[in-house]
Design an enzyme around this catalytic site. Structure first.
Site, short mmCIF file in Angstrom:
data_model
loop_
_atom_site.label_atom_id
_atom_site.label_comp_id
_atom_site.label_asym_id
_atom_site.label_seq_id
_atom_site.Cartn_x
_atom_site.Cartn_y
_atom_site.Cartn_z
N SER A 271 9.07 0.46 -5.73
CA SER A 271 8.09 1.50 -6.04
C SER A 271 8.54 2.35 -7.24
O SER A 271 8.82 1.79 -8.28
CB SER A 271 7.87 2.35 -4.78
OG SER A 271 6.61 2.94 -4.84
N HIS A 412 2.71 -1.93 1.03
CA HIS A 412 3.71 -1.39 0.11
C HIS A 412 5.01 -1.16 0.89
O HIS A 412 5.08 -0.27 1.74
CB HIS A 412 3.16 -0.05 -0.40
CG HIS A 412 3.96 0.58 -1.47
ND1 HIS A 412 4.04 0.08 -2.75
CD2 HIS A 412 4.72 1.71 -1.46
CE1 HIS A 412 4.80 0.87 -3.48
NE2 HIS A 412 5.23 1.87 -2.72
#
Ligand code: GTR
Length: 432
Positions: A271, A412
């Site tokens: 990320s 994610h």
């Protein structure tokens, strides 16, 4: 990149989109529901037409045709563009840096590993900024170990429940200090060690707390001619630059550690820390593999697609991540002199891995694949096979040679599936 090439890439990805959407619907996974996600574009038909800047050619210039011209001219030129317009300029190593080995346990994790804690002090003052490294090196080996190096979000003690890890570091944007081992799901320490790799990690907040005024407490302040002032030149580095700089300082230490094979260090980040890993890997060629896990906007995803998170939104919500000039492009990505495929290209000819997750539309999986694909001409010029496919692979199917890619089912995150691919990729490229 000329228009027909750009269109070709878009067309091939147009077909793939159907497959991905279908996969998501089949899995019944939730799409993002928060307000910010609702305002974002997830409709492929609303992606604007765009032309990517050519990694091998300056605007209106002649294409670079040799490895030497890439290395001597184009690569430095692209690095400068990313410094000037996206991440800001990174200063040199440091004013005064000191390594202090805090603890060594040769019998950690039931004898599997040697655990070391090393503090890197910056700026010559014992109470100044410092980076606290946690190192696990596999025992029972004859040679220095290849290593994975990655920053963590919540403190070193969160990557494993090992009671020997000093509790250090808070929770990034969170206030409370998280529990021991609370992020261990994302750090399969034993598996990494069993495969013969060392793991090196540090809390990113040591370098700079992740908030708009974090610069006051971080390493950036050490280099400013006017400490304390709120004035930043348009190309002054942001927090991502500071975190990336810290990774290079960790590498400075690793070069001195006899347990670590300095020529086989793979950089990994998830990320915002995936964005950081790409920028660190682009700048510092000592990182021999670079892995971007779900890095999205400002990482592996093409900004010009404006799919999911956009340049406008990332600058608004995270004003401290990038240089001030990057904010000018929120209202016009097509004016950016670079796009993120060129960041990936800066890692060439070293192996790079880009990983997406099917439900992580915020990070624009397709834009990540496209960026990897559009970095390929540089790998080709340098004699390295890149992705080897023109269309995104099916879910959970890794592809590529010097450019690796997969799109994993799910959200994610960093999962065992992701790590299995990274370990295999490192085995292959590190000749294990
Ligand atoms: C999100 C941000 C992304 C990504 C992510 C993360 O809020 O919009 O760019 O960096 O955070 O780092 O977890």
């Amino acid at each position: 990149m000329n228009r027909s090439e750009a269109m070709k890439i878009r067309r091939s990805l147009g077909r793939a989109k159907l497959g991905w959407t279908f996969g998501i619907l089949l899995m019944g996974g939730p799409l993002p529901t928060a307000a910010w996600a609702a305002e974002a574009n997830y409709d492929e038909s609303r992606v604007p037409d765009y032309i990517l800047p050519d990694p091998l050619r300056k605007e209106n210039g002649r294409p670079v045709k040799s490895a030497q011209a890439w290395r001597d001219q184009r690569r430095p030129e692209l690095l400068r563009l990313f410094e000037t317009h996206v991440y800001g300029r990174t200063p040199g190593p440091t004013k005064r840096m000191e390594f202090k080995v805090r603890s060594v346990d040769p019998d950690a994790l039931g004898g599997k590993a040697t655990r070391k804690e090393v503090t890197i002090h910056f700026g010559g003052a014992p109470d100044g900024p410092q980076l606290r490294l946690l190192i696990y090196a596999p025992n029972g080996r004859e040679r220095p170990a290849p290593a994975f190096l990655g920053l963590n979000f919540n403190g070193n003690h969160t990557v494993h429940a090992d009671p020997g890890i000093t509790i250090a570091g808070g929770g990034g944007e969170r206030a409370a200090v998280p529990d021991r081992g609370s992020s261990s799901r994302r750090w399969p320490v034993e598996t990494i060690l069993d495969r013969g790799y060392a793991l090196v990690t540090a809390w990113y907040g040591d370098l700079e707390p992740d908030r708009a005024d974090g610069w006051k407490e971080g390493v950036r302040e050490l280099f400013r001619p006017n400490p304390g002032s709120r004035e930043f030149p348009p190309d002054a580095w942001g927090a991502i630059g500071a975190w990336a700089w810290g990774l290079s300082r960790a590498m400075d230490y690793l070069e001195t550690d006899p347990d670590i094979d300095r020529d086989r260090v793979a950089l990994i980040g998830h990320s915002r820390l995936g964005k950081t890993a790409l920028w660190a890997g682009a700048q510092d060629e000592r990182f021999k593999i670079v892995i971007s896990n779900n890095s999205g906007c400002g990482g592996a995803a093409l900004s010009r697609r404006q799919f999911g998170e956009t340049v406008e939104r990332i600058n608004r919500v995270f004003p401290h991540w990038f240089c001030a000039r990057f904010k000018e492009y929120g209202a016009g990505e097509d004016r950016l002199p670079v796009d993120q495929h060129q960041l990936i290209a800066l890692i060439a000819p070293r192996p790079v891995y880009v990983a997406s997750a099917a439900e992580d539309l915020w990070a624009d999986p397709r834009g990540e694949f496209l960026a990897a694909l559009a970095a390929e001409p540089v790998y080709r010029l340098l004699g390295r096979p890149g992705l080897g496919v023109n269309d995104p692979p099916p879910l959970d199917h890794a592809v590529g040679d010097f450019i690796g890619y997969h799109i994993r089912a799910g959200k994610h995150d960093v999962t065992d599936y992701d790590w299995a691919q990274y370990l295999g990729f490192a085995d292959r490229h590190f000749g294990k």
